[in-house]
Motif scaffolding. Structure first.
Motif, PDB file in Angstrom:
ATOM      1  N   LEU A   1       1.688 -12.797  -2.388  1.00  0.00           N
ATOM      2  CA  LEU A   1       1.499 -12.492  -0.959  1.00  0.00           C
ATOM      3  C   LEU A   1       0.742 -11.139  -1.237  1.00  0.00           C
ATOM      4  O   LEU A   1       1.523 -10.052  -1.654  1.00  0.00           O
ATOM      5  CB  LEU A   1       2.703 -12.318  -0.082  1.00  0.00           C
ATOM      6  CG  LEU A   1       3.266 -13.739   0.035  1.00  0.00           C
ATOM      7  CD1 LEU A   1       4.468 -13.855  -0.550  1.00  0.00           C
ATOM      8  CD2 LEU A   1       3.324 -13.688   1.739  1.00  0.00           C
ATOM      9  N   HIS A   2      -0.540 -10.834  -1.012  1.00  0.00           N
ATOM     10  CA  HIS A   2      -1.212  -9.736  -1.043  1.00  0.00           C
ATOM     11  C   HIS A   2      -1.368  -9.219   0.490  1.00  0.00           C
ATOM     12  O   HIS A   2      -2.142  -9.685   1.235  1.00  0.00           O
ATOM     13  CB  HIS A   2      -2.578  -9.683  -1.554  1.00  0.00           C
ATOM     14  CG  HIS A   2      -3.338  -8.398  -1.535  1.00  0.00           C
ATOM     15  ND1 HIS A   2      -3.184  -7.528  -2.554  1.00  0.00           N
ATOM     16  CD2 HIS A   2      -4.071  -7.800  -0.765  1.00  0.00           C
ATOM     17  CE1 HIS A   2      -3.838  -6.443  -2.316  1.00  0.00           C
ATOM     18  NE2 HIS A   2      -4.490  -6.617  -0.980  1.00  0.00           N
ATOM     19  N   ILE A   3      -0.547  -8.202   0.981  1.00  0.00           N
ATOM     20  CA  ILE A   3      -0.567  -7.638   2.268  1.00  0.00           C
ATOM     21  C   ILE A   3      -1.066  -6.336   2.268  1.00  0.00           C
ATOM     22  O   ILE A   3      -0.530  -5.434   1.945  1.00  0.00           O
ATOM     23  CB  ILE A   3       0.739  -7.757   2.990  1.00  0.00           C
ATOM     24  CG1 ILE A   3       1.675  -8.902   2.887  1.00  0.00           C
ATOM     25  CG2 ILE A   3       0.847  -7.510   4.261  1.00  0.00           C
ATOM     26  CD1 ILE A   3       0.668 -10.252   3.262  1.00  0.00           C
TER      27      ILE A   3
ATOM     28  N   ASN B   1      -1.379   0.889   0.560  1.00  0.00           N
ATOM     29  CA  ASN B   1      -1.264   0.243  -0.781  1.00  0.00           C
ATOM     30  C   ASN B   1      -2.804  -0.275  -1.113  1.00  0.00           C
ATOM     31  O   ASN B   1      -2.770  -1.243  -1.844  1.00  0.00           O
ATOM     32  CB  ASN B   1      -0.230  -1.025  -0.662  1.00  0.00           C
ATOM     33  CG  ASN B   1      -0.736  -2.033   0.429  1.00  0.00           C
ATOM     34  OD1 ASN B   1      -1.806  -1.992   0.729  1.00  0.00           O
ATOM     35  ND2 ASN B   1       0.210  -2.913   0.636  1.00  0.00           N
ATOM     36  N   LEU B   2      -3.672   0.415  -0.718  1.00  0.00           N
ATOM     37  CA  LEU B   2      -5.083   0.034  -1.203  1.00  0.00           C
ATOM     38  C   LEU B   2      -5.060  -0.033  -2.791  1.00  0.00           C
ATOM     39  O   LEU B   2      -6.068  -0.859  -3.289  1.00  0.00           O
ATOM     40  CB  LEU B   2      -6.145   0.852  -0.799  1.00  0.00           C
ATOM     41  CG  LEU B   2      -6.486   0.654   0.849  1.00  0.00           C
ATOM     42  CD1 LEU B   2      -7.502   1.883   1.084  1.00  0.00           C
ATOM     43  CD2 LEU B   2      -6.884  -0.835   1.264  1.00  0.00           C
ATOM     44  N   SER B   3      -4.379   0.697  -3.355  1.00  0.00           N
ATOM     45  CA  SER B   3      -4.543   0.766  -4.914  1.00  0.00           C
ATOM     46  C   SER B   3      -3.950  -0.485  -5.615  1.00  0.00           C
ATOM     47  O   SER B   3      -4.159  -0.856  -6.794  1.00  0.00           O
ATOM     48  CB  SER B   3      -3.832   2.001  -5.453  1.00  0.00           C
ATOM     49  OG  SER B   3      -2.145   2.045  -5.129  1.00  0.00           O
ATOM     50  N   THR B   4      -3.336  -1.120  -4.701  1.00  0.00           N
ATOM     51  CA  THR B   4      -2.554  -2.440  -5.236  1.00  0.00           C
ATOM     52  C   THR B   4      -3.577  -3.853  -5.330  1.00  0.00           C
ATOM     53  O   THR B   4      -3.348  -4.923  -6.024  1.00  0.00           O
ATOM     54  CB  THR B   4      -1.395  -3.176  -4.486  1.00  0.00           C
ATOM     55  OG1 THR B   4      -1.983  -3.321  -3.157  1.00  0.00           O
ATOM     56  CG2 THR B   4      -0.471  -1.966  -4.348  1.00  0.00           C
ATOM     57  N   ARG B   5      -4.865  -3.461  -4.897  1.00  0.00           N
ATOM     58  CA  ARG B   5      -5.748  -4.512  -4.947  1.00  0.00           C
ATOM     59  C   ARG B   5      -6.001  -5.020  -6.367  1.00  0.00           C
ATOM     60  O   ARG B   5      -6.089  -6.186  -6.730  1.00  0.00           O
ATOM     61  CB  ARG B   5      -7.076  -4.085  -3.953  1.00  0.00           C
ATOM     62  CG  ARG B   5      -6.738  -3.876  -2.663  1.00  0.00           C
ATOM     63  CD  ARG B   5      -8.019  -3.213  -1.705  1.00  0.00           C
ATOM     64  NE  ARG B   5      -9.071  -4.412  -1.776  1.00  0.00           N
ATOM     65  CZ  ARG B   5     -10.512  -4.172  -1.882  1.00  0.00           C
ATOM     66  NH1 ARG B   5     -10.889  -3.080  -2.367  1.00  0.00           N
ATOM     67  NH2 ARG B   5     -11.314  -5.251  -1.693  1.00  0.00           N
ATOM     68  N   GLN B   6      -6.400  -3.957  -7.296  1.00  0.00           N
ATOM     69  CA  GLN B   6      -6.706  -4.277  -8.546  1.00  0.00           C
ATOM     70  C   GLN B   6      -5.670  -4.857  -9.070  1.00  0.00           C
ATOM     71  O   GLN B   6      -5.753  -5.890  -9.910  1.00  0.00           O
ATOM     72  CB  GLN B   6      -7.262  -3.018  -9.124  1.00  0.00           C
ATOM     73  CG  GLN B   6      -7.588  -3.110 -10.521  1.00  0.00           C
ATOM     74  CD  GLN B   6      -8.894  -4.073 -10.527  1.00  0.00           C
ATOM     75  OE1 GLN B   6      -9.705  -3.709  -9.723  1.00  0.00           O
ATOM     76  NE2 GLN B   6      -9.249  -4.670 -11.731  1.00  0.00           N
TER      77      GLN B   6
ATOM     78  N   GLU C   1      -9.162  -4.630   2.877  1.00  0.00           N
ATOM     79  CA  GLU C   1      -7.563  -4.315   2.474  1.00  0.00           C
ATOM     80  C   GLU C   1      -7.165  -5.973   1.812  1.00  0.00           C
ATOM     81  O   GLU C   1      -5.920  -5.969   1.621  1.00  0.00           O
ATOM     82  CB  GLU C   1      -6.799  -4.292   3.709  1.00  0.00           C
ATOM     83  CG  GLU C   1      -6.967  -2.849   4.381  1.00  0.00           C
ATOM     84  CD  GLU C   1      -6.025  -2.719   5.587  1.00  0.00           C
ATOM     85  OE1 GLU C   1      -5.985  -1.584   6.099  1.00  0.00           O
ATOM     86  OE2 GLU C   1      -5.813  -3.734   6.497  1.00  0.00           O
ATOM     87  N   THR C   2      -7.997  -6.626   1.432  1.00  0.00           N
ATOM     88  CA  THR C   2      -7.815  -7.931   1.075  1.00  0.00           C
ATOM     89  C   THR C   2      -8.355  -8.139  -0.524  1.00  0.00           C
ATOM     90  O   THR C   2      -8.881  -7.016  -0.964  1.00  0.00           O
ATOM     91  CB  THR C   2      -8.535  -9.221   1.627  1.00  0.00           C
ATOM     92  OG1 THR C   2     -10.055  -8.881   1.488  1.00  0.00           O
ATOM     93  CG2 THR C   2      -8.322  -8.997   3.190  1.00  0.00           C
TER      94      THR C   2
END
Length: 542
Positions: free
Chosen positions: A329-331, A336-341, A370-371
């Motif tokens: 789950l990528h929310i 938390n934009l840094s978690t995309r990578q 954001e995805t």
């Protein structure tokens, strides 16, 4: 029985042609005529060789036009004996669809609750071996559409929240606010709003009683658009207590969501035959993600995940190695934009290792940035190897759809013996995947804004009520022009062109997608959702 397939040489490529062979068939009366309620279920049925048949269009709903319950009843009773099971939307059978169920008063003079009970009881009596799966949706927090004063709507919704808070906490401040707010709401409108929940509560209790009598094999009660507090939550708690008192938790479940419930029940249908309980490893993009409550949801992400796992009879495991599939789950939020990578790297690593991965890719603000999918495409990640991808509408819609599709896929995967069976499963799953890529990402995270802005600049302020003879056609033209441009780049990307490796007991091979086409239109005269039809060819990679 073997699946009938063959392949032929075409311009130097080994093109695989697939012919579906069904082993089971069921009737579905959908929640309404939108793709998630019908097409998604039909497509998912092919994963496990179930042919899903829906009623003729002429007796179904169409946007604000209700379906025809009395004719749906005749259709169901006429055809049921020849099928292996039925999935019935009570909202469609009783009111003529989800939107119609939100209005006050009966929809049909010829078909009411007594007719519904008679239909279900007769269906069971005449076909005692026929499994009957049913689902009904709680009224949403928002007042019915005939209450159209913005101030009245706002006051009623706040009243609903305060009623729920008062019941939970018993704070005198909430009680006093309730009394003051009540003076600013029209008595007639408030009575109408509360009556919706009173009637729905009695309706659901009667359905639960039919489950207790084994007339309904399994009953799911869904909760439509909600919030953390509201009268829908109060009704949900009362129904759950009623279910628990009658010891029916194995036959009746309450779930967040509405549009995806039929697809979850489809898995339950085949699950009963196969006795399959998927093992699922759940992972999140951020440690705070499980606690997020997204728009239109009455529960946090973690609770919604557990809710949908319970609906699938799934078991959550502690490692990827133990799992039948990984639910990631990528929310995405502004925090938390840094978690995309990080998400993209995790997904790529799992796919490279041959893991089954289902991705839920949601955005707090319904924005592409954001995805995680655009990063996967940019990295050339082999997204064809995903077993599910969902990022549409509410969190419950996406999570429920992803778990149902992944569960169906992994069940089918367990029974693959031949190369031909593997081809069929891959083809059917890719068909679902690409429909979601184009709607959930390319349309809902970009094209929809462009279409809506163009319509509004032309003076069309209400994009949810398009004129069928004029701006509806223009909107469809803009939709297809946009998707065709995006298809041109997407179809030749490394992500799409990377071959899929198939391993069976008879060996292994690589296949790839070619000749991709997408056609789309608005199923209702509004821009909220689209009907997508993605076509492609499977070829053996040279």
């Amino acid at each position: 029985m073997a699946i009938n397939q063959y392949h032929q040489r075409n311009n130097g490529n080994d093109t695989i042609k697939i012919k579906q062979h069904y082993t089971k068939k069921i009737l579905l009366i959908p929640l309404d005529s939108r793709p998630p309620c019908g097409k998604f279920v039909i497509d998912a049925g092919r994963l496990v060789n179930i042919k899903v048949i829906v009623p003729p269009t002429k007796i179904m709903d169409y946007y604000t036009k209700a379906g025809k319950p009395e004719k749906l009843c005749v259709w169901l009773q006429t055809n049921a004996a020849a099928y292996d099971g039925v999935i019935i939307s009570i909202d469609q059978m009783l009111y003529g669809g989800l939107l119609a169920s939100r209005r006050p008063g009966p929809v049909s003079k010829d078909f009411g609750e007594s007719s519904l009970w008679h239909t279900l009881e007769s269906l069971h009596k005449e076909n005692p071996q026929l499994p009957i799966y049913a689902f009904n949706i709680l009224p949403r927090l928002t007042p019915p559409p005939n209450i159209d004063s913005p101030r009245e709507i706002k006051n009623i919704m706040e009243y609903s929240r305060l009623v729920d808070k008062w019941e939970i906490y018993r704070r005198i401040d909430d009680f006093n606010k309730l009394q003051r707010l009540k003076k600013h709401i029209t008595d007639k409108n408030l009575r109408q709003y509360l009556l919706l929940f009173d009637k729905n509560l009695l309706l659901n209790k009667h359905l639960i009683m039919l489950s207790q009598k084994n007339i309904i094999t399994r009953l799911i009660i869904g909760q439509d658009d909600g919030e953390k507090y509201g009268i829908p939550n109060k009704e949900r708690r009362e129904l759950q207590a009623y279910i628990n008192r009658n010891k029916l938790a194995d036959k009746v479940m309450i779930t967040h969501g509405a549009d995806e419930v039929a697809m979850s029940l489809l898995f339950n249908v085949i699950q009963e035959d196969k006795g399959y309980r998927p093992k699922v490893f759940v992972a999140y993009n951020d440690e705070n993600t499980p606690k997020i409550i997204l728009p239109y949801m009455a529960a946090a992400i973690k609770d919604t995940v557990q809710d949908k796992l319970n609906l699938a009879g799934a078991r959550q495991v502690s490692s990827e190695q133990q799992a039948d599939f990984i639910l990631y789950l990528h929310i995405g939020t502004t925090k938390n934009l840094s978690t995309r990578q990080y998400s993209a790297e995790k997904i790529e690593k799992w796919l490279a290792a041959g893991e089954n991965v289902a991705v839920v890719d949601l955005s707090q603000h319904f924005r592409a940035d954001e995805t995680v999918l655009p990063l996967l495409i940019a990295k050339g990640t082999a997204i064809n190897n995903l077993i599910a991808y969902d990022g549409w509408n509410t969190a419950s819609n996406s999570i429920g759809t992803a778990i149902a599709q992944a569960s169906l896929y992994t069940l089918a995967q367990r029974n693959i013996v031949t190369e031909q069976q593997a081809h069929t499963l891959i083809f059917n799953n890719l068909t679902i995947l690409y429909d979601h890529f184009f709607e959930d990402y390319f349309y809902l995270k970009g094209t929809i804004d462009a279409v809506n802005n163009s319509l509004r600049h032309a003076g069309i302020s209400n994009v949810n009520d398009l004129n069928m003879n004029n701006n509806y056609k223009w909107a469809n033209l803009m939709l297809n022009n946009s998707l065709q441009k995006q298809l041109a780049d997407f179809s030749v990307s490394k992500s799409v062109q990377t071959p899929i490796e198939i391993r069976t007991k008879t060996g292994s091979e690589k296949i790839k997608l070619t000749n991709m086409q997408v056609n789309a239109f608005f199923p209702w005269p509004r821009t909220f959702e689209i009907y997508t039809d993605v076509k492609f060819t499977l070829n053996r990679a040279n």
